[in-house]
Write a protein that holds these residues in place. Structure first.
Motif, PDB file in Angstrom:
ATOM      1  N   ARG A 175       0.824  -1.201   0.000  1.00 25.67           N
ATOM      2  CA  ARG A 175       0.000   0.000   0.000  1.00 25.67           C
ATOM      3  C   ARG A 175       0.860   1.253   0.000  1.00 25.67           C
ATOM      4  NH1 ARG A 175      -4.400   0.018   4.472  1.00 25.67           N
ATOM      5  NH2 ARG A 175      -5.079   1.838   3.247  1.00 25.67           N
ATOM      6  N   PHE A 176       0.361   2.290  -0.691  1.00 28.45           N
ATOM      7  CA  PHE A 176       1.057   3.571  -0.836  1.00 28.45           C
ATOM      8  C   PHE A 176       2.453   3.373  -1.444  1.00 28.45           C
ATOM      9  CE2 PHE A 176      -1.854   3.954   2.778  1.00 28.45           C
ATOM     10  CZ  PHE A 176      -2.696   4.954   2.291  1.00 28.45           C
ATOM     11  N   SER A 177       2.514   2.445  -2.396  1.00 30.37           N
ATOM     12  CA  SER A 177       3.804   2.101  -2.987  1.00 30.37           C
ATOM     13  C   SER A 177       3.590   1.607  -4.410  1.00 30.37           C
ATOM     14  CB  SER A 177       4.482   1.015  -2.149  1.00 30.37           C
ATOM     15  OG  SER A 177       5.578   0.449  -2.838  1.00 30.37           O
ATOM     16  N   GLU A 178       4.633   1.643  -5.208  1.00 25.20           N
ATOM     17  CA  GLU A 178       4.621   1.029  -6.529  1.00 25.20           C
ATOM     18  C   GLU A 178       5.462  -0.242  -6.527  1.00 25.20           C
ATOM     19  OE1 GLU A 178       5.409   3.744  -9.723  1.00 25.20           O
ATOM     20  OE2 GLU A 178       4.300   5.381  -8.762  1.00 25.20           O
ATOM     21  N   THR A 179       5.655  -0.820  -5.348  1.00 26.09           N
ATOM     22  CA  THR A 179       6.435  -2.047  -5.174  1.00 26.09           C
ATOM     23  C   THR A 179       5.491  -3.216  -4.974  1.00 26.09           C
ATOM     24  OG1 THR A 179       8.212  -0.794  -4.123  1.00 26.09           O
ATOM     25  CG2 THR A 179       8.195  -3.193  -3.790  1.00 26.09           C
ATOM     26  N   TYR A 180       5.729  -4.285  -5.716  1.00 28.20           N
ATOM     27  CA  TYR A 180       4.902  -5.478  -5.551  1.00 28.20           C
ATOM     28  C   TYR A 180       5.126  -6.092  -4.172  1.00 28.20           C
ATOM     29  CZ  TYR A 180       3.493  -5.357 -10.459  1.00 28.20           C
ATOM     30  OH  TYR A 180       2.939  -4.983 -11.660  1.00 28.20           O
ATOM     31  N   ASP A 181       4.206  -6.913  -3.773  1.00 27.45           N
ATOM     32  CA  ASP A 181       4.083  -7.464  -2.413  1.00 27.45           C
ATOM     33  C   ASP A 181       5.426  -7.907  -1.823  1.00 27.45           C
ATOM     34  OD1 ASP A 181       3.023  -8.475  -0.093  1.00 27.45           O
ATOM     35  OD2 ASP A 181       2.304 -10.325  -1.020  1.00 27.45           O
ATOM     36  N   THR A 182       5.803  -7.293  -0.708  1.00 28.20           N
ATOM     37  CA  THR A 182       7.022  -7.693   0.003  1.00 28.20           C
ATOM     38  C   THR A 182       6.699  -8.373   1.323  1.00 28.20           C
ATOM     39  OG1 THR A 182       7.174  -5.510   1.067  1.00 28.20           O
ATOM     40  CG2 THR A 182       8.375  -5.814  -1.009  1.00 28.20           C
ATOM     41  N   ASP A 229     -10.509   3.331 -26.793  1.00 26.60           N
ATOM     42  CA  ASP A 229      -9.478   4.330 -27.054  1.00 26.60           C
ATOM     43  C   ASP A 229      -8.310   4.229 -26.088  1.00 26.60           C
ATOM     44  OD1 ASP A 229     -10.895   5.444 -29.161  1.00 26.60           O
ATOM     45  OD2 ASP A 229     -11.990   6.824 -27.865  1.00 26.60           O
ATOM     46  N   MET A 230      -8.580   3.745 -24.854  1.00 23.84           N
ATOM     47  CA  MET A 230      -7.515   3.677 -23.859  1.00 23.84           C
ATOM     48  C   MET A 230      -7.796   2.527 -22.905  1.00 23.84           C
ATOM     49  SD  MET A 230      -6.292   6.560 -21.071  1.00 23.84           S
ATOM     50  CE  MET A 230      -7.826   6.473 -20.164  1.00 23.84           C
ATOM     51  N   TYR A 231      -6.738   1.842 -22.487  1.00 24.06           N
ATOM     52  CA  TYR A 231      -6.831   0.756 -21.508  1.00 24.06           C
ATOM     53  C   TYR A 231      -5.527   0.780 -20.723  1.00 24.06           C
ATOM     54  CZ  TYR A 231      -8.182  -3.928 -19.761  1.00 24.06           C
ATOM     55  OH  TYR A 231      -8.559  -4.999 -18.978  1.00 24.06           O
ATOM     56  N   THR A 232      -5.597   1.217 -19.478  1.00 28.21           N
ATOM     57  CA  THR A 232      -4.374   1.411 -18.704  1.00 28.21           C
ATOM     58  C   THR A 232      -4.699   1.358 -17.214  1.00 28.21           C
ATOM     59  OG1 THR A 232      -2.441   2.861 -18.432  1.00 28.21           O
ATOM     60  CG2 THR A 232      -4.568   3.938 -18.666  1.00 28.21           C
ATOM     61  N   CYS A 233      -3.684   1.636 -16.400  1.00 26.39           N
ATOM     62  CA  CYS A 233      -3.898   1.700 -14.957  1.00 26.39           C
ATOM     63  C   CYS A 233      -3.209   2.942 -14.415  1.00 26.39           C
ATOM     64  CB  CYS A 233      -3.378   0.451 -14.256  1.00 26.39           C
ATOM     65  SG  CYS A 233      -1.582   0.318 -14.220  1.00 26.39           S
ATOM     66  N   ASP A 234      -3.589   3.328 -13.184  1.00 26.69           N
ATOM     67  CA  ASP A 234      -2.999   4.492 -12.525  1.00 26.69           C
ATOM     68  C   ASP A 234      -2.159   3.988 -11.350  1.00 26.69           C
ATOM     69  OD1 ASP A 234      -2.313   6.800 -11.259  1.00 26.69           O
ATOM     70  OD2 ASP A 234      -4.350   7.597 -11.093  1.00 26.69           O
ATOM     71  N   GLY A 238      -2.599   4.726  -4.170  1.00 25.79           N
ATOM     72  CA  GLY A 238      -1.956   3.851  -3.203  1.00 25.79           C
ATOM     73  C   GLY A 238      -2.793   3.367  -2.048  1.00 25.79           C
ATOM     74  N   VAL A 239      -4.069   3.747  -1.984  1.00 24.87           N
ATOM     75  CA  VAL A 239      -4.900   3.368  -0.844  1.00 24.87           C
ATOM     76  C   VAL A 239      -5.122   1.860  -0.787  1.00 24.87           C
ATOM     77  CG1 VAL A 239      -7.177   3.656   0.208  1.00 24.87           C
ATOM     78  CG2 VAL A 239      -6.005   5.618  -0.791  1.00 24.87           C
ATOM     79  N   SER A 240      -5.176   1.230  -1.947  1.00 29.37           N
ATOM     80  CA  SER A 240      -5.449  -0.210  -2.029  1.00 29.37           C
ATOM     81  C   SER A 240      -4.186  -0.970  -2.415  1.00 29.37           C
ATOM     82  CB  SER A 240      -6.541  -0.455  -3.075  1.00 29.37           C
ATOM     83  OG  SER A 240      -6.685  -1.837  -3.347  1.00 29.37           O
ATOM     84  N   ASP A 241      -4.233  -2.289  -2.279  1.00 32.93           N
ATOM     85  CA  ASP A 241      -3.141  -3.108  -2.802  1.00 32.93           C
ATOM     86  C   ASP A 241      -3.342  -3.419  -4.293  1.00 32.93           C
ATOM     87  OD1 ASP A 241      -5.272  -4.800  -2.466  1.00 32.93           O
ATOM     88  OD2 ASP A 241      -4.191  -6.321  -1.316  1.00 32.93           O
ATOM     89  N   PRO A 244      -5.918   1.061  -9.756  1.00 34.02           N
ATOM     90  CA  PRO A 244      -7.159   1.154 -10.530  1.00 34.02           C
ATOM     91  C   PRO A 244      -6.907   1.066 -12.034  1.00 34.02           C
ATOM     92  CG  PRO A 244      -6.559   3.285  -9.635  1.00 34.02           C
ATOM     93  CD  PRO A 244      -5.629   2.299  -9.017  1.00 34.02           C
ATOM     94  N   VAL A 245      -7.797   0.351 -12.704  1.00 36.99           N
ATOM     95  CA  VAL A 245      -7.728   0.174 -14.152  1.00 36.99           C
ATOM     96  C   VAL A 245      -8.737   1.119 -14.798  1.00 36.99           C
ATOM     97  CG1 VAL A 245      -8.120  -1.440 -16.046  1.00 36.99           C
ATOM     98  CG2 VAL A 245      -6.923  -2.182 -13.994  1.00 36.99           C
ATOM     99  N   ILE A 246      -8.337   1.725 -15.913  1.00 36.68           N
ATOM    100  CA  ILE A 246      -9.135   2.744 -16.581  1.00 36.68           C
ATOM    101  C   ILE A 246      -9.266   2.377 -18.054  1.00 36.68           C
ATOM    102  CG2 ILE A 246      -9.287   5.216 -17.165  1.00 36.68           C
ATOM    103  CD1 ILE A 246      -7.098   5.502 -14.807  1.00 36.68           C
TER     104      ILE A 246
END
Length: 383
Positions: A175-182, A229-234, A238-241, A244-246
């Motif tokens: 959470r609150f990170s761009e690091t996969y599960d540690t 037109d677009m398929y991505t994530c943000d 960081g609130v969740s593990d 969000p996909v957009i």
């Protein structure tokens, strides 16, 4: 609503089942052509008794075309891919709508299916997964994505389309990170969160039809085309593990319905110095009610209940087609300060705003000038 209202989006409806939420917003110009709104939900957790897993949906007619949005949260863990399919089929079977032409989800011309579908990446080890992700070589993981694999053997999935997964797997992060599960569990990254769509198949499909990121179908002379037109994530969220996909889509269609069922006309100049007058006219048959009402909305309003004041429609009987009905609003209910407003006709049976007047200005009242009032906030009122 705080974010979307200034952009012109108005909340139409919502449905919630515990943590599973689906909200429909639309721009004002489309609201008179969004009709037959219905929502439902299906529990799949604890053998259907608990709503932590399952699906919620909203369906409606959009310019005469039947659309359905289905948000699902399916069973977790790597080894439960078949259970996820069972739950999806159970949701499709159990979700019924009180509509003769579209009683179930797959009867709609276009279905958007999305949510935490919980499909994982099979077989690959953690090192290969993270190396492929870090190097942006997502294509090396596609053939072991469980949803992609299931599409090869499940006919119902073959009717759904999805854009390419050209973004990082969105699960599971610290959470609150761009690091996969540690954590000690060290969950493998996966594209658990997905957005797919389906156009109702024709009776006979051509073999060479393009079904990648653009698709279309014919309904007599009313075709509809869906293009992603677009398929991505943000990854900044960081609130969740999960990240969000957009997705954004364009819908091209020939409108089956092009005129509203009611018209609203503002009479004269409006200010809080005198009572105001407007008229409404029923143009075609619909389920009108003496409980219908017309709200006064300041431009930038959030939802049907976010009005400054309102007036009931003709209360002795339902107005006849073509009849021009005159209504007055008491000056004591009108805003004191100048601003741009519209009138909106709310249908109690249809549970939506079905008509708007042209935008008009309410003039500043003499009282406001005399007392030097500051701009006021608009608050919805209980009816």
């Amino acid at each position: 609503m705080d974010t979307l209202a200034p952009m012109g989006y108005i909340k139409v409806t919502s449905v919630r089942m515990q943590g599973l939420l689906l909200i429909l917003f639309a721009k004002q110009v489309h609201l008179p052509f969004i009709r037959d709104i219905q929502s439902t939900y299906t529990r799949t957790g604890l053998f259907g008794y608990w709503g932590n897993k399952g699906g919620v949906s909203v369906r409606f007619s959009f310019y005469g075309h039947m659309l359905c949005f289905l948000n699902c949260h399916l069973a977790a863990h790597l080894n439960y891919a078949l259970q996820r399919m069972d739950e999806f089929e159970y949701i499709l079977d159990r979700q019924d709508f009180d509509m003769y032409n579209t009683p179930q989800v797959l009867d709609h011309k276009v279905v958007f299916w999305f949510g935490d579908l919980n499909f994982r990446i099979a077989d690959h080890g953690m090192h290969f997964l993270r190396s492929s992700i870090n190097n942006g070589r997502f294509n090396l993981l596609w053939n072991r994505d469980q949803l992609t694999m299931m599409k090869k053997q499940e006919p119902i999935l073959q009717e759904f389309e999805e854009g390419p997964l050209c973004f990082k797997p969105t699960y599971k992060f610290d959470r609150f990170s761009e690091t996969y599960d540690t954590s000690g569990k060290k969950r493998k990254p996966a594209w658990t969160d997905r957005i797919l769509w389906r156009i109702k198949p024709k009776a006979i499909e051509t073999e060479d039809e393009n079904r990648s990121t653009s698709s279309s179908a014919d309904d007599d002379e009313y075709p509809i085309k869906v293009t992603q037109d677009m398929y991505t994530c943000d990854v900044s969220y960081g609130v969740s593990d999960h990240k969000p996909v957009i997705a954004t889509f364009n819908l091209e269609m020939r409108k089956k319905v092009e005129t509203p069922v009611v018209t609203l006309t503002v009479e004269g100049h409006w200010s809080a110095d005198e009572d105001a007058t407007f008229t409404y006219t029923i143009l075609e048959n619909f389920e009108s009610s003496t409980w219908d009402w017309i709200g006064l909305y300041k431009i930038g309003f959030r939802s049907a209940s976010h009005y400054s004041t309102f007036a009931w429609v003709k209360d002795d009987e339902v107005a006849a087609n073509g009849e021009v009905v005159t209504v007055q609003m008491n000056k004591n209910e009108l805003p004191l300060l100048a601003g741009d407003y519209v009138l909106g006709y709310y249908s109690t049976n249809l549970q939506t705003l079905i008509a708007f007047s042209p935008t008009f200005q309410i003039l500043e009242s003499r009282q406001a000038v005399t007392e030097g009032l500051l701009p006021e906030n608009i608050n919805g009122h209980e009816k």
